[in-house]
Design a protein around this motif. Structure first.
Motif, mmCIF file in Angstrom:
data_model
loop_
_atom_site.group_PDB
_atom_site.id
_atom_site.type_symbol
_atom_site.label_atom_id
_atom_site.label_comp_id
_atom_site.label_asym_id
_atom_site.label_seq_id
_atom_site.Cartn_x
_atom_site.Cartn_y
_atom_site.Cartn_z
ATOM 1 N N VAL A 76 -50.614 -10.118 -25.646
ATOM 2 C CA VAL A 76 -49.717 -11.281 -25.637
ATOM 3 C C VAL A 76 -48.284 -10.833 -25.938
ATOM 4 O O VAL A 76 -47.333 -11.269 -25.276
ATOM 5 N N ILE A 77 -48.110 -9.943 -26.912
ATOM 6 C CA ILE A 77 -46.771 -9.419 -27.242
ATOM 7 C C ILE A 77 -46.193 -8.662 -26.046
ATOM 8 O O ILE A 77 -45.029 -8.843 -25.689
ATOM 9 N N GLY A 78 -47.011 -7.829 -25.416
ATOM 10 C CA GLY A 78 -46.555 -7.081 -24.239
ATOM 11 C C GLY A 78 -46.146 -7.986 -23.096
ATOM 12 O O GLY A 78 -45.108 -7.769 -22.448
ATOM 13 N N ASN A 79 -46.943 -9.008 -22.827
ATOM 14 C CA ASN A 79 -46.592 -9.968 -21.778
ATOM 15 C C ASN A 79 -45.317 -10.725 -22.117
ATOM 16 O O ASN A 79 -44.478 -10.958 -21.250
ATOM 17 N N ALA A 80 -45.174 -11.117 -23.370
ATOM 18 C CA ALA A 80 -43.973 -11.856 -23.776
ATOM 19 C C ALA A 80 -42.722 -11.007 -23.604
ATOM 20 O O ALA A 80 -41.715 -11.470 -23.052
ATOM 21 N N ILE A 81 -42.774 -9.764 -24.042
ATOM 22 C CA ILE A 81 -41.598 -8.888 -23.921
ATOM 23 C C ILE A 81 -41.250 -8.658 -22.454
ATOM 24 O O ILE A 81 -40.082 -8.778 -22.055
ATOM 25 N N SER A 82 -42.259 -8.338 -21.656
ATOM 26 C CA SER A 82 -41.962 -8.002 -20.259
ATOM 27 C C SER A 82 -41.546 -9.212 -19.426
ATOM 28 O O SER A 82 -40.621 -9.119 -18.621
ATOM 29 N N TRP A 83 -42.219 -10.358 -19.604
ATOM 30 C CA TRP A 83 -41.950 -11.509 -18.752
ATOM 31 C C TRP A 83 -40.891 -12.465 -19.279
ATOM 32 O O TRP A 83 -40.279 -13.197 -18.506
ATOM 33 N N ILE A 84 -40.687 -12.506 -20.593
ATOM 34 C CA ILE A 84 -39.709 -13.443 -21.141
ATOM 35 C C ILE A 84 -38.371 -12.768 -21.427
ATOM 36 O O ILE A 84 -37.338 -13.426 -21.458
ATOM 37 N N VAL A 85 -38.379 -11.445 -21.586
ATOM 38 C CA VAL A 85 -37.139 -10.739 -21.908
ATOM 39 C C VAL A 85 -36.690 -9.837 -20.752
ATOM 40 O O VAL A 85 -35.639 -10.044 -20.157
ATOM 41 N N PHE A 93 -56.644 -6.503 -29.544
ATOM 42 C CA PHE A 93 -56.351 -6.372 -28.123
ATOM 43 C C PHE A 93 -55.526 -7.553 -27.625
ATOM 44 O O PHE A 93 -54.513 -7.385 -26.941
ATOM 45 N N ASN A 94 -55.945 -8.760 -27.984
ATOM 46 C CA ASN A 94 -55.267 -9.950 -27.474
ATOM 47 C C ASN A 94 -53.897 -10.154 -28.090
ATOM 48 O O ASN A 94 -52.973 -10.594 -27.401
ATOM 49 N N VAL A 95 -53.721 -9.827 -29.344
ATOM 50 C CA VAL A 95 -52.384 -9.927 -29.954
ATOM 51 C C VAL A 95 -51.427 -8.957 -29.264
ATOM 52 O O VAL A 95 -50.303 -9.330 -28.897
ATOM 53 N N ILE A 96 -51.870 -7.736 -29.039
ATOM 54 C CA ILE A 96 -51.004 -6.728 -28.403
ATOM 55 C C ILE A 96 -50.688 -7.107 -26.958
ATOM 56 O O ILE A 96 -49.539 -6.983 -26.515
#
Length: 85
Positions: free
Chosen positions: A20-29, A15-18
Protein backbone atom coordinates in the motif's frame (compact mmCIF):
# COMPACT_ATOMS: atom_id res chain seq x y z
CA UNK A 1 9.40 -16.63 5.41
CA UNK A 2 7.53 -17.59 2.26
CA UNK A 3 10.49 -19.68 1.10
CA UNK A 4 10.33 -21.53 4.42
CA UNK A 5 6.67 -22.41 3.83
CA UNK A 6 5.24 -19.82 6.21
CA UNK A 7 2.99 -16.90 5.31
CA UNK A 8 0.72 -16.21 8.25
CA UNK A 9 -1.12 -13.20 9.69
CA UNK A 10 1.88 -11.01 10.56
CA UNK A 11 3.52 -11.70 7.19
CA UNK A 12 0.28 -10.92 5.34
CA UNK A 13 -0.09 -7.67 7.26
CA UNK A 14 3.53 -6.67 6.56
CA UNK A 15 3.19 -7.48 2.86
CA UNK A 16 0.01 -5.44 2.52
CA UNK A 17 1.28 -2.43 4.48
CA UNK A 18 4.42 -2.28 2.31
CA UNK A 19 2.52 -2.70 -0.98
CA UNK A 20 0.00 0.00 0.00
CA UNK A 21 2.87 2.40 0.84
CA UNK A 22 4.61 1.54 -2.44
CA UNK A 23 1.44 2.10 -4.46
CA UNK A 24 0.76 5.39 -2.68
CA UNK A 25 4.25 6.74 -3.32
CA UNK A 26 4.34 5.70 -6.96
CA UNK A 27 0.77 6.61 -7.97
CA UNK A 28 0.00 9.60 -5.74
CA UNK A 29 3.41 11.29 -5.77
CA UNK A 30 5.78 10.15 -8.55
CA UNK A 31 3.42 9.52 -11.48
CA UNK A 32 1.40 12.75 -11.14
CA UNK A 33 4.50 14.90 -10.71
CA UNK A 34 6.11 13.39 -13.80
CA UNK A 35 2.87 13.87 -15.80
CA UNK A 36 2.86 17.53 -14.79
CA UNK A 37 6.56 18.01 -15.61
CA UNK A 38 6.69 16.03 -18.85
CA UNK A 39 3.22 16.42 -20.37
CA UNK A 40 2.04 19.65 -18.67
CA UNK A 41 -1.15 17.90 -17.56
CA UNK A 42 -3.52 19.71 -15.16
CA UNK A 43 -2.58 18.94 -11.56
CA UNK A 44 -6.11 18.23 -10.37
CA UNK A 45 -6.61 15.65 -13.12
CA UNK A 46 -3.39 13.70 -12.59
CA UNK A 47 -3.67 13.65 -8.80
CA UNK A 48 -7.26 12.37 -9.05
CA UNK A 49 -6.12 9.68 -11.47
CA UNK A 50 -3.20 8.87 -9.18
CA UNK A 51 -5.38 8.40 -6.11
CA UNK A 52 -7.78 6.20 -8.07
CA UNK A 53 -4.93 4.10 -9.47
CA UNK A 54 -3.30 3.75 -6.04
CA UNK A 55 -6.52 2.53 -4.44
CA UNK A 56 -7.34 0.06 -7.21
CA UNK A 57 -3.79 -1.30 -7.41
CA UNK A 58 -3.53 -1.63 -3.63
CA UNK A 59 -6.78 -3.61 -3.54
CA UNK A 60 -5.85 -5.89 -6.44
CA UNK A 61 -2.28 -6.45 -5.18
CA UNK A 62 -3.63 -7.06 -1.69
CA UNK A 63 -6.14 -9.69 -2.77
CA UNK A 64 -4.32 -11.39 -5.64
CA UNK A 65 -0.83 -11.03 -4.14
CA UNK A 66 -1.89 -12.39 -0.77
CA UNK A 67 -3.66 -15.37 -2.34
CA UNK A 68 -0.65 -16.16 -4.55
CA UNK A 69 1.80 -15.89 -1.66
CA UNK A 70 -0.34 -18.09 0.59
CA UNK A 71 -0.60 -20.68 -2.19
CA UNK A 72 3.13 -20.53 -2.92
CA UNK A 73 4.06 -20.83 0.77
CA UNK A 74 1.88 -23.95 0.99
CA UNK A 75 4.00 -25.61 -1.72
CA UNK A 76 7.27 -25.05 0.15
CA UNK A 77 8.65 -27.58 2.61
CA UNK A 78 8.40 -26.23 6.11
CA UNK A 79 11.65 -25.99 8.04
CA UNK A 80 12.05 -28.95 10.37
CA UNK A 81 9.18 -30.92 8.83
CA UNK A 82 11.43 -33.64 7.41
CA UNK A 83 12.94 -36.27 9.64
CA UNK A 84 15.61 -38.85 8.97
CA UNK A 85 14.56 -42.44 9.70
Amino acid sequence: KVEEGEFKGKDILTFNVIQVIGNAISWIVVAPLLDILIYQEPASLVFTQGVTAAIMNAISAGVIGTLLLVAYAATRTKKGSLSKK
